[in-house]
Design a protein around this motif. Sequence first.
Motif, short mmCIF file in Angstrom:
data_model
loop_
_atom_site.label_atom_id
_atom_site.label_comp_id
_atom_site.label_asym_id
_atom_site.label_seq_id
_atom_site.Cartn_x
_atom_site.Cartn_y
_atom_site.Cartn_z
N LEU A 109 0.89 -1.17 0.00
CA LEU A 109 0.00 0.00 0.00
C LEU A 109 0.92 1.22 0.00
O LEU A 109 1.18 1.82 1.03
CB LEU A 109 -0.88 0.00 1.26
CG LEU A 109 -1.67 -1.28 1.53
CD1 LEU A 109 -1.86 -1.50 3.01
CD2 LEU A 109 -3.01 -1.27 0.84
N THR A 110 1.42 1.59 -1.16
CA THR A 110 2.58 2.48 -1.19
C THR A 110 2.28 3.96 -1.36
O THR A 110 3.13 4.80 -1.07
CB THR A 110 3.58 2.00 -2.26
OG1 THR A 110 4.83 2.55 -1.99
CG2 THR A 110 3.13 2.37 -3.67
N GLY A 111 1.10 4.33 -1.85
CA GLY A 111 0.85 5.76 -2.12
C GLY A 111 1.83 6.26 -3.17
O GLY A 111 1.91 5.72 -4.27
N ASN A 137 3.43 -1.35 -4.39
CA ASN A 137 2.16 -1.61 -5.06
C ASN A 137 1.09 -0.66 -4.57
O ASN A 137 1.11 -0.23 -3.41
CB ASN A 137 1.75 -3.06 -4.72
CG ASN A 137 0.37 -3.41 -5.23
OD1 ASN A 137 0.18 -3.63 -6.42
ND2 ASN A 137 -0.63 -3.44 -4.34
N ASP A 138 0.16 -0.34 -5.44
CA ASP A 138 -1.01 0.42 -5.00
C ASP A 138 -2.16 0.12 -5.95
O ASP A 138 -1.96 -0.13 -7.14
CB ASP A 138 -0.73 1.93 -4.98
CG ASP A 138 -1.63 2.67 -4.00
OD1 ASP A 138 -1.17 3.01 -2.90
OD2 ASP A 138 -2.82 2.87 -4.33
N SER A 158 -4.39 2.27 -6.70
CA SER A 158 -4.70 3.47 -7.47
C SER A 158 -3.69 3.64 -8.60
O SER A 158 -2.47 3.63 -8.38
CB SER A 158 -4.69 4.69 -6.53
OG SER A 158 -4.05 5.78 -7.11
N SER A 191 -1.46 6.66 -8.19
CA SER A 191 -0.38 6.42 -7.22
C SER A 191 0.77 5.70 -7.90
O SER A 191 1.94 6.03 -7.70
CB SER A 191 -0.88 5.56 -6.06
OG SER A 191 -1.74 6.29 -5.26
N CYS A 192 0.40 4.68 -8.69
CA CYS A 192 1.46 3.89 -9.35
C CYS A 192 2.27 4.75 -10.31
O CYS A 192 3.49 4.60 -10.40
CB CYS A 192 0.85 2.71 -10.11
SG CYS A 192 0.15 1.52 -8.98
N HIS A 239 0.53 -2.75 -9.79
CA HIS A 239 -0.75 -2.06 -9.70
C HIS A 239 -1.85 -3.10 -9.54
O HIS A 239 -2.46 -3.54 -10.51
CB HIS A 239 -0.95 -1.22 -10.98
CG HIS A 239 -2.30 -0.59 -11.08
ND1 HIS A 239 -2.98 -0.45 -12.26
CD2 HIS A 239 -3.11 -0.09 -10.13
CE1 HIS A 239 -4.14 0.11 -12.04
NE2 HIS A 239 -4.25 0.34 -10.75
N ALA A 294 -3.84 -5.30 -2.96
CA ALA A 294 -2.75 -5.76 -2.09
C ALA A 294 -2.89 -7.24 -1.74
O ALA A 294 -1.90 -7.98 -1.74
CB ALA A 294 -2.73 -4.92 -0.82
#
Length: 424
Positions: free
Chosen positions: A90-92, A113-114, A116, A119-120, A140, A143
């Motif tokens: 969940l990286t933002g 990974n995200d 969104s 975000s990726c 992408h 999670a």
Amino acid sequence: MVSHNASGTKWSMTEKDFKPGFPTEIVEEGRGKFLVPKLAAFVKSPSDYAPSKAPVFYNPVMELNRDIAVLALQAYQRMVNHAVSVCEPLTGCGIRGVRFATEVNSVKKVVINDISERSCQIAKQNVHMNRLEKKVTVKHEDANLLLSKHSAPHKRFDAIDIDPFGSPVHYIDSTVRALRNHGLLALTATDMAPLCGVHPKACIRKYGGKPLRTEYCHELAVRLLAGCLATTAAKHEMSINVVFSHSADHYVRFYAFIEYGAKKADDSLKNMGYVLHCFKCFHRESVTGLSVIEHSGKCSECGSKLSVGGPMWLGKLFDKNFCDLMEIEAGHAKFRHEKRIEKTVALAKNEIDMPVGYFVIDKLCDALSLPVPSVKRVIEALRKEGFQTSPTCFNPKGVKTDASAAKMRELLQQMMNAESKNLI
Ligand SMILES: C[S@@+](CC[C@H](N)C(=O)[O-])C[C@H]1O[C@@H](n2cnc3c(N)ncnc32)[C@H](O)[C@@H]1O
Ligand SMILES: [Zn+2]
């Protein structure tokens, strides 16, 4: 912090025509430079919480949290003494994962990974800007899906960092399955209302334990979350060993080692139990074990009915070796919040062997209508009388001790009396 280019729609640095489509800026954190949303552009009213208004999540306030994550991963790597693989599902913006790759020695790969897409895109840009394409992969997907794809023996990670909005419970099962034996798991929870007892039903539903709305609820929040991890890990015949914990107003976080083995899982569950609290006189005690509690349910100090919290993790929240390593690594690293980190680790080391819970001096003095002495003075007075005591990293006004609530009341009264005599 350096910032430029906040125009919004068009952005170009070294990259060809990357257009995030919203206002961005460049910030420096740790040893990297990062493209992030320009938060000021998304705040429409003073009550707006900027990080969640921006199209991509970025919270500058969590820098300290990320610094500690870097430090903990480095301490872990030193402990296992081999090159490690890391996942941040969940990286933002990708800051945390990129920092792992840049700042921690012997990191062989990082998967960020995200769910969104935006975000990726930003995360990819940050990987590129920090020249980490060979080490960091951006994914992408959901999670849980990503982690499940890594649950086969040779695909697992050495370390996984779960830093969600709200509760991490949805990811705990897939996370433990994607961790190698002796792996490191970092968990953040920001849903403090359930964990601190404002919404007890939600806490029972999510974490499988009843919270207590006490002055030491931040510690209990860590214990409820760790309890949830311990029971989930046990289903997969894994044990947990919590090596470091900390909290702030809006989150709790801890780091735990996972070890495979049914017997180890059974032993780990022996750390589960209940906290009994008297809301009348501040008395508290803990009872280990998951079977029916053998207890009168009455407060041993004032006879009132005790409130029960749990089941939750009553085992250690810090490990001496791990804290020592964090302290050593903090000496080598360069963090903006260096002093706060040193203080957090030093506080943690002091409370390793302390009992569950702490007294919040303001709260106690308030109830007793007494002036509030400093934590330092209370600790000195307790030590003088031979009690075990320390401050706590969970609350700057908290005092951990093996003294009873009755003793604490007596001691605060004595301190007040001595003070008034000095004044006369
Ligand atoms: C609190 S932010 C992460 C912050 C980041 N760890 C940091 O240190 O800056 C949570 C992120 O989780 C992402 N997310 C939410 N649900 C997800 C899911 N099911 N799978 C993958 N990512 C998800 C959100 O898009 C958001 O970017
Ligand atoms: Zn009582």
